[in-house]
Design an enzyme around this catalytic site. Structure first.
Site, PDB file in Angstrom:
ATOM      1  N   ASN A  38      76.975  19.529  59.988  1.00 45.68           N
ATOM      2  CA  ASN A  38      76.660  18.167  59.540  1.00 45.68           C
ATOM      3  C   ASN A  38      75.164  17.861  59.527  1.00 45.68           C
ATOM      4  O   ASN A  38      74.766  16.763  59.125  1.00 45.68           O
ATOM      5  CB  ASN A  38      77.396  17.136  60.395  1.00 45.68           C
ATOM      6  CG  ASN A  38      76.990  17.163  61.846  1.00 45.68           C
ATOM      7  OD1 ASN A  38      76.428  18.148  62.328  1.00 45.68           O
ATOM      8  ND2 ASN A  38      77.268  16.094  62.565  1.00 45.68           N
ATOM      9  N   TYR A  49      74.196  23.361  62.953  1.00 47.95           N
ATOM     10  CA  TYR A  49      75.557  22.858  62.819  1.00 47.95           C
ATOM     11  C   TYR A  49      75.725  22.193  61.463  1.00 47.95           C
ATOM     12  O   TYR A  49      74.788  21.679  60.861  1.00 47.95           O
ATOM     13  CB  TYR A  49      75.981  21.930  63.968  1.00 47.95           C
ATOM     14  CG  TYR A  49      76.151  22.683  65.268  1.00 47.95           C
ATOM     15  CD1 TYR A  49      77.330  23.387  65.530  1.00 47.95           C
ATOM     16  CD2 TYR A  49      75.127  22.742  66.202  1.00 47.95           C
ATOM     17  CE1 TYR A  49      77.486  24.109  66.705  1.00 47.95           C
ATOM     18  CE2 TYR A  49      75.272  23.457  67.382  1.00 47.95           C
ATOM     19  CZ  TYR A  49      76.455  24.147  67.619  1.00 47.95           C
ATOM     20  OH  TYR A  49      76.605  24.879  68.765  1.00 47.95           O
ATOM     21  N   ASN A  69      80.879  17.890  55.144  1.00 47.34           N
ATOM     22  CA  ASN A  69      79.722  17.402  55.888  1.00 47.34           C
ATOM     23  C   ASN A  69      78.452  18.197  55.605  1.00 47.34           C
ATOM     24  O   ASN A  69      77.340  17.642  55.646  1.00 47.34           O
ATOM     25  CB  ASN A  69      80.011  17.408  57.389  1.00 47.34           C
ATOM     26  CG  ASN A  69      80.947  16.294  57.795  1.00 47.34           C
ATOM     27  OD1 ASN A  69      81.010  15.252  57.147  1.00 47.34           O
ATOM     28  ND2 ASN A  69      81.703  16.508  58.859  1.00 47.34           N
ATOM     29  N   ASP A 100      83.230  26.232  52.060  1.00 46.78           N
ATOM     30  CA  ASP A 100      84.681  26.099  51.972  1.00 46.78           C
ATOM     31  C   ASP A 100      85.023  24.838  51.185  1.00 46.78           C
ATOM     32  O   ASP A 100      84.287  23.861  51.205  1.00 46.78           O
ATOM     33  CB  ASP A 100      85.288  26.030  53.374  1.00 46.78           C
ATOM     34  CG  ASP A 100      84.701  24.895  54.215  1.00 46.78           C
ATOM     35  OD1 ASP A 100      83.464  24.887  54.414  1.00 46.78           O
ATOM     36  OD2 ASP A 100      85.457  24.006  54.655  1.00 46.78           O
ATOM     37  N   TYR A 140      82.963  29.784  66.478  1.00 43.26           N
ATOM     38  CA  TYR A 140      83.231  29.315  65.121  1.00 43.26           C
ATOM     39  C   TYR A 140      83.306  30.449  64.098  1.00 43.26           C
ATOM     40  O   TYR A 140      83.599  30.195  62.923  1.00 43.26           O
ATOM     41  CB  TYR A 140      82.122  28.348  64.672  1.00 43.26           C
ATOM     42  CG  TYR A 140      81.978  27.113  65.526  1.00 43.26           C
ATOM     43  CD1 TYR A 140      82.819  26.014  65.358  1.00 43.26           C
ATOM     44  CD2 TYR A 140      80.998  27.035  66.509  1.00 43.26           C
ATOM     45  CE1 TYR A 140      82.689  24.879  66.127  1.00 43.26           C
ATOM     46  CE2 TYR A 140      80.855  25.897  67.295  1.00 43.26           C
ATOM     47  CZ  TYR A 140      81.707  24.826  67.105  1.00 43.26           C
ATOM     48  OH  TYR A 140      81.578  23.695  67.876  1.00 43.26           O
ATOM     49  N   HIS A 178      85.885  26.901  58.116  1.00 45.24           N
ATOM     50  CA  HIS A 178      84.652  26.188  57.801  1.00 45.24           C
ATOM     51  C   HIS A 178      83.441  27.127  57.726  1.00 45.24           C
ATOM     52  O   HIS A 178      82.378  26.726  57.261  1.00 45.24           O
ATOM     53  CB  HIS A 178      84.412  25.128  58.880  1.00 45.24           C
ATOM     54  CG  HIS A 178      83.911  23.811  58.374  1.00 45.24           C
ATOM     55  ND1 HIS A 178      84.041  23.385  57.063  1.00 45.24           N
ATOM     56  CD2 HIS A 178      83.263  22.788  59.024  1.00 45.24           C
ATOM     57  CE1 HIS A 178      83.507  22.173  56.930  1.00 45.24           C
ATOM     58  NE2 HIS A 178      83.024  21.806  58.090  1.00 45.24           N
TER      59      HIS A 178
END
Length: 209
Positions: free
Chosen positions: A90, A88, A136, A115, A32, A37
Site C-alpha cells: 500500500n 509494503y 492498493n 495480481d 508473504y 498478492h
C-alpha cells in the site's frame, strides 16, 4: 551492482531510447513470498534470472533493483530497471516514483506487474492506464504519479464463498493452482518482455487471452 543513491529528480518526456522501469508489486518478507498478492514479485524474480543479475538495495528508494537489457541486439534492445518495492504494497508509489525520477524514466515507460481479482486464474491482460480496481499497490502508484503507466495484470480470480478479499490475496496459491503457477509466471514474464520490446498492441495481440 552496488547500492544506488536514489535522489528525487524530475521525470522527463518520453523518448525512443528512454529506459523502462519494470516493477513487480508485492510485500517483502518470507511470510508473504507465495501469497497471491505477491505474484508480481514472482514474475520480477524470474525476469531477474533472465537478465542474469541479483537484486540490490536501491538506497533511499526502499526498493531492490537490477539494471540490465532485454531484447535482441540492435534497435529493439531495451535498457530496463527491474524493481521490487520493499515498502509494503500500500506504499508502493513512493519507491516507484523515486526510481522513475532517478533513472529519468517517462511514466509511460513504467510497467507494474500485479495480481488482478477480476480475471480468471492465470489469464493475462496488458494495458496502459486505467483505474486501480481496489488494488492498493496501483492505488498508491497512481496517487504518486498519475495513472498513465502500463500494467501486466495476472489473474488470480475472486475469493470463494464469503472469504474476504484481503484474506484471499494474502493466502498462498492453492495446491491445484501451484501445479500451473510456474507456467503462468513464465508466460507473464514473456508478456512483460514483449511489451517492452515490441510495444503494447503487439504484446496484447499475443498475450491477452
Amino acid at each position: 551492482m552496488g547500492v544506488t543513491d536514489v535522489t528525487s529528480e524530475p521525470s522527463v518526456p518520453s523518448e525512443p531510447n528512454a529506459p523502462w522501469l519494470i516493477v513487480g508489486l508485492g510485500n517483502p518478507g518470507p511470510d508473504y513470498a507465495m501469497n497471491r498478492h505477491n505474484v508480481g514479485f514472482m514474475v520480477a524474480d524470474l525476469l531477474a534470472g533472465r537478465i542474469g543479475g541479483k537484486f540490490k538495495r536501491a538506497g533511499r528508494a526502499q526498493a531492490q533493483v537490477i539494471e540490465g537489457r532485454v531484447g535482441p541486439p540492435g534497435p529493439l534492445n531495451r535498457r530496463v530497471i527491474l524493481a521490487k518495492p520493499m515498502s509494503y504494497m500500500n506504499l508502493s508509489g513512493g519507491p516507484v516514483t523515486a526510481l522513475r525520477d532517478f533513472y529519468k524514466v517517462p511514466t509511460s515507460n513504467v510497467v507494474a506487474i500485479h495480481d488482478e481479482l477480476d480475471i480468471d486464474y492465470g489469464v493475462l491482460r496488458l494495458k496502459l492506464g486505467g483505474g486501480d480496481n481496489g488494488h492498493n499497490g496501483l492505488k498508491s502508484m497512481t496517487k504518486a504519479m498519475g495513472p498513465d503507466y502500463h500494467r501486466v495484470r495476472f489473474g488470480i480470480g475472486r475469493p470463494p464463498g464469503r472469504m474476504q478479499v484481503a484474506d484471499f490475496v494474502l493466502k498462498d496459491f492453492a495446491s491445484a493452482e501451484r501445479k500451473e503457477l510456474d507456467y503462468f509466471v513464465d508466460r507473464a514474464a514473456d508478456a512483460t518482455e514483449a511489451l517492452v520490446i515490441e510495444g503494447l498492441e503487439r504484446a496484447q495481440s499475443t498475450y491477452n487471452s
